[in-house]
Design an enzyme around this catalytic site. Structure first.
Site, PDB file in Angstrom:
ATOM      1  N   HIS A 143      22.456  43.413 -31.364  1.00  0.00           N
ATOM      2  CA  HIS A 143      22.997  42.583 -32.441  1.00  0.00           C
ATOM      3  C   HIS A 143      23.222  41.164 -31.923  1.00  0.00           C
ATOM      4  O   HIS A 143      23.570  40.961 -30.755  1.00  0.00           O
ATOM      5  CB  HIS A 143      24.327  43.144 -32.939  1.00  0.00           C
ATOM      6  CG  HIS A 143      24.193  44.409 -33.713  1.00  0.00           C
ATOM      7  ND1 HIS A 143      25.142  44.810 -34.628  1.00  0.00           N
ATOM      8  CD2 HIS A 143      23.244  45.378 -33.710  1.00  0.00           C
ATOM      9  CE1 HIS A 143      24.771  45.973 -35.163  1.00  0.00           C
ATOM     10  NE2 HIS A 143      23.632  46.335 -34.621  1.00  0.00           N
ATOM     11  N   GLU A 175      25.625  39.111 -32.319  1.00  0.00           N
ATOM     12  CA  GLU A 175      26.964  38.874 -31.781  1.00  0.00           C
ATOM     13  C   GLU A 175      27.094  39.396 -30.354  1.00  0.00           C
ATOM     14  O   GLU A 175      27.700  38.732 -29.501  1.00  0.00           O
ATOM     15  CB  GLU A 175      28.031  39.562 -32.645  1.00  0.00           C
ATOM     16  CG  GLU A 175      28.037  39.116 -34.086  1.00  0.00           C
ATOM     17  CD  GLU A 175      27.216  40.001 -35.009  1.00  0.00           C
ATOM     18  OE1 GLU A 175      27.632  40.185 -36.161  1.00  0.00           O
ATOM     19  OE2 GLU A 175      26.160  40.524 -34.572  1.00  0.00           O
ATOM     20  N   CYS A 209      29.853  44.121 -37.656  1.00  0.00           N
ATOM     21  CA  CYS A 209      29.967  45.573 -37.795  1.00  0.00           C
ATOM     22  C   CYS A 209      31.066  46.081 -36.863  1.00  0.00           C
ATOM     23  O   CYS A 209      31.684  45.308 -36.120  1.00  0.00           O
ATOM     24  CB  CYS A 209      28.630  46.218 -37.443  1.00  0.00           C
ATOM     25  SG  CYS A 209      28.240  46.136 -35.669  1.00  0.00           S
ATOM     26  N   CYS A 240      30.382  45.296 -33.022  1.00  0.00           N
ATOM     27  CA  CYS A 240      30.572  43.889 -32.680  1.00  0.00           C
ATOM     28  C   CYS A 240      32.031  43.467 -32.820  1.00  0.00           C
ATOM     29  O   CYS A 240      32.558  42.738 -31.973  1.00  0.00           O
ATOM     30  CB  CYS A 240      29.666  43.020 -33.538  1.00  0.00           C
ATOM     31  SG  CYS A 240      27.899  43.315 -33.220  1.00  0.00           S
TER      32      CYS A 240
END
Length: 154
Positions: free
Chosen positions: A52, A54, A82, A85
């Site tokens: 991801h 992040e 999410c 993260c």
């Protein structure tokens, strides 16, 4: 430099994720007005469930700072984080998160749950939402509309 300036950088990262058919989500980590971490989704490219934007930006920021505690860092993300993260942000003691658009299906900064500000955890993250939200939402909607038109799933 303001939040919109750095969010535009995160949007540029999101656009770059399209080069490898990943969901266009981007992030930049900033400390003292300087970008110290960048990330774009790379789950498809790397076949990595933790790929991801992040997470990548947080890892780079920790390397730049030389410590896992990200004191003085603001993370700019094009989509509400999410659970994975958001949890990483809390564990990194991230002081501030700025995100563009809400994620009504998986958002952990207030949409589904508010993990980043959960009072029983040892750290809470200050949150600013809605910076360049329309630009981010438009990019994500266009990506999924194109997938549906091609009969693909993500």
């Amino acid at each position: 430099m303001d939040d919109a300036y750095f969010m535009q950088m995160a949007l540029d990262e999101a656009l770059a994720a399209l080069e490898h058919n990943d969901v266009p989500i981007g992030a930049v980590a900033v400390r003292d007005g300087e970008v110290i971490g960048r990330g774009r989704n790379c789950r498809e490219r790397d076949q990595d469930p933790t790929g991801h934007a992040e997470m990548l930006a947080l890892r780079q920021a920790a390397q730049a700072v030389g410590h896992w505690r990200l004191e003085g860092v603001t993370l700019y993300c094009t989509l509400e984080p999410c659970a994975m993260c958001a949890g990483a942000m809390v564990l990194a003691r991230l002081p501030r998160l700025v995100y563009a658009t809400h994620d009504p299906k998986a958002g952990m900064a207030g949409s589904v749950l508010d993990l980043v500000r959960y009072p029983r955890l040892n750290h809470q993250v200050e949150v600013t939402a809605g910076v360049l939200a329309d630009d981010s939402a438009r990019l994500i909607r266009a990506f999924f509309a194109a997938l549906r038109a091609d009969g693909q799933r993500h």
